[in-house]
Motif scaffolding. Structure first.
Motif, PDB file in Angstrom:
ATOM      1  N   UNK A  27      32.278  -8.968  -7.289  1.00  0.00           N
ATOM      2  CA  UNK A  27      31.853  -9.805  -8.416  1.00  0.00           C
ATOM      3  C   UNK A  27      30.565  -9.308  -9.061  1.00  0.00           C
ATOM      4  N   UNK A  28      29.685  -8.683  -8.281  1.00  0.00           N
ATOM      5  CA  UNK A  28      28.389  -8.258  -8.831  1.00  0.00           C
ATOM      6  C   UNK A  28      28.278  -6.740  -9.022  1.00  0.00           C
ATOM      7  N   UNK A  29      29.369  -6.010  -8.835  1.00  0.00           N
ATOM      8  CA  UNK A  29      29.339  -4.548  -8.938  1.00  0.00           C
ATOM      9  C   UNK A  29      28.807  -4.062 -10.291  1.00  0.00           C
ATOM     10  N   UNK A  30      29.026  -4.835 -11.328  1.00  0.00           N
ATOM     11  CA  UNK A  30      28.585  -4.450 -12.672  1.00  0.00           C
ATOM     12  C   UNK A  30      27.067  -4.224 -12.749  1.00  0.00           C
ATOM     13  N   UNK A  31      26.304  -4.920 -11.912  1.00  0.00           N
ATOM     14  CA  UNK A  31      24.840  -4.836 -11.962  1.00  0.00           C
ATOM     15  C   UNK A  31      24.289  -3.518 -11.421  1.00  0.00           C
ATOM     16  N   UNK A  32      25.127  -2.706 -10.759  1.00  0.00           N
ATOM     17  CA  UNK A  32      24.650  -1.441 -10.198  1.00  0.00           C
ATOM     18  C   UNK A  32      24.066  -0.524 -11.266  1.00  0.00           C
ATOM     19  N   UNK A  33      24.622  -0.579 -12.461  1.00  0.00           N
ATOM     20  CA  UNK A  33      24.193   0.301 -13.544  1.00  0.00           C
ATOM     21  C   UNK A  33      23.451  -0.434 -14.648  1.00  0.00           C
ATOM     22  N   UNK A  34      22.926  -1.612 -14.311  1.00  0.00           N
ATOM     23  CA  UNK A  34      22.235  -2.439 -15.301  1.00  0.00           C
ATOM     24  C   UNK A  34      20.790  -2.642 -14.853  1.00  0.00           C
TER      25      UNK A  34
END
Length: 193
Positions: A27-34
Motif C-alpha cells: 500500500x505504501x510502496x509508492x512513497x519509495x520514490x517520493x
C-alpha cells in the motif's frame, strides 16, 4: 493438546502479522520514490456533548524521512511531527512533546516513518498496532497502553486510526479518538513529488 493449540494460535498470529505487513508494504510502496506529498485537509472536531461538529480546512505536507505537517485555519491549529518531536497548536496555544518521553506517540512516529520510506521501516514489532483490510482500505489502529489508571487519564487519545487506500497509496484519514469525542482529519487531492 493445549501446547498444540497454543502453537497453532501463535503460527496463525505470526501469519496474520506477516500478511498485514505485506499488505502495508504494498500500500505504501509508492512513497519509495517520493520526497514530498501534499493534500487538502478537512478537520472534523466532534464532541459527544455538543450537537454540531466543528469543521475546518487546511493542508497536509509529508516529507521524507520523518516530517508530517497538518496546518488548519491559517496556522491557528497545527499537528506537526518532526522526527521525535510532536507539536500541537490548538487555537494558537502551543503544546510540545517527544515520542521518547511520551510513549503514545512512539508507534505513530514509526508508522508514519514507515509510510514515508515506502514500507522500508518495519512495523510488525509494534505491539499496540492492529492492521485490518477492508476492501481497498488498510486500517491501522494504534491503541497505546497506559502504565496506570492515572497515566491513562493523562493520555491525549485512546486510539489513533490511520486509513490508507491500497490502490493509490493515499492516506485517506487520521482519527484521534478521545474521551468524549474525536478529531478526524480527512485528506484529498494528493500530489506526490
Amino acid at each position: 493438546m493445549k501446547r498444540v493449540l497454543l502453537a497453532l494460535a501463535l503460527i496463525v498470529c505470526q501469519f496474520a502479522v506477516c500478511f498485514a505487513q505485506s499488505d502495508f508494504q504494498k500500500a505504501v510502496a509508492r512513497y519509495k520514490n517520493v520526497s514530498t506529498t501534499t493534500a487538502a485537509v478537512t478537520k472534523t472536531a466532534h464532541k459527544d456533548a455538543v450537537a454540531q461538529d466543528v469543521v475546518t480546512k487546511g493542508k497536509l505536507t509529508m516529507k521524507r524521512p520523518s516530517e508530517v505537517s497538518i496546518v488548519i485555519d491559517g496556522g491557528k491549529d497545527q499537528l506537526l511531527m518532526q522526527g521525535t518531536t510532536f507539536t500541537m497548536m490548538v487555537k494558537g496555544k502551543k503544546h510540545t512533546t517527544s515520542s521518547k518521553t511520551n510513549v503514545q506517540f512512539a508507534s505513530f512516529q514509526t508508522v508514519f516513518e514507515s509510510i514515508l520510506s515506502g514500507g522500508a521501516k518495519d512495523i510488525s514489532a509494534l505491539n499496540d498496532l492492529d492492521i485490518t483490510k477492508k476492501g481497498q482500505q488498510l486500517v491501522l489502529t494504534i491503541t497505546p497502553k497506559a502504565e496506570s489508571k492515572k497515566a491513562a487519564r493523562r493520555m491525549l487519545f485512546s486510539s489513533l486510526v490511520i486509513t490508507l487506500d491500497t490502490k493509490t497509496s493515499e492516506v485517506r484519514s487520521l482519527r484521534m479518538n478521545e474521551r468524549g469525542g474525536y478529531t478526524e482529519y480527512t485528506f484529498s487531492g494528493f500530489q506526490f513529488k
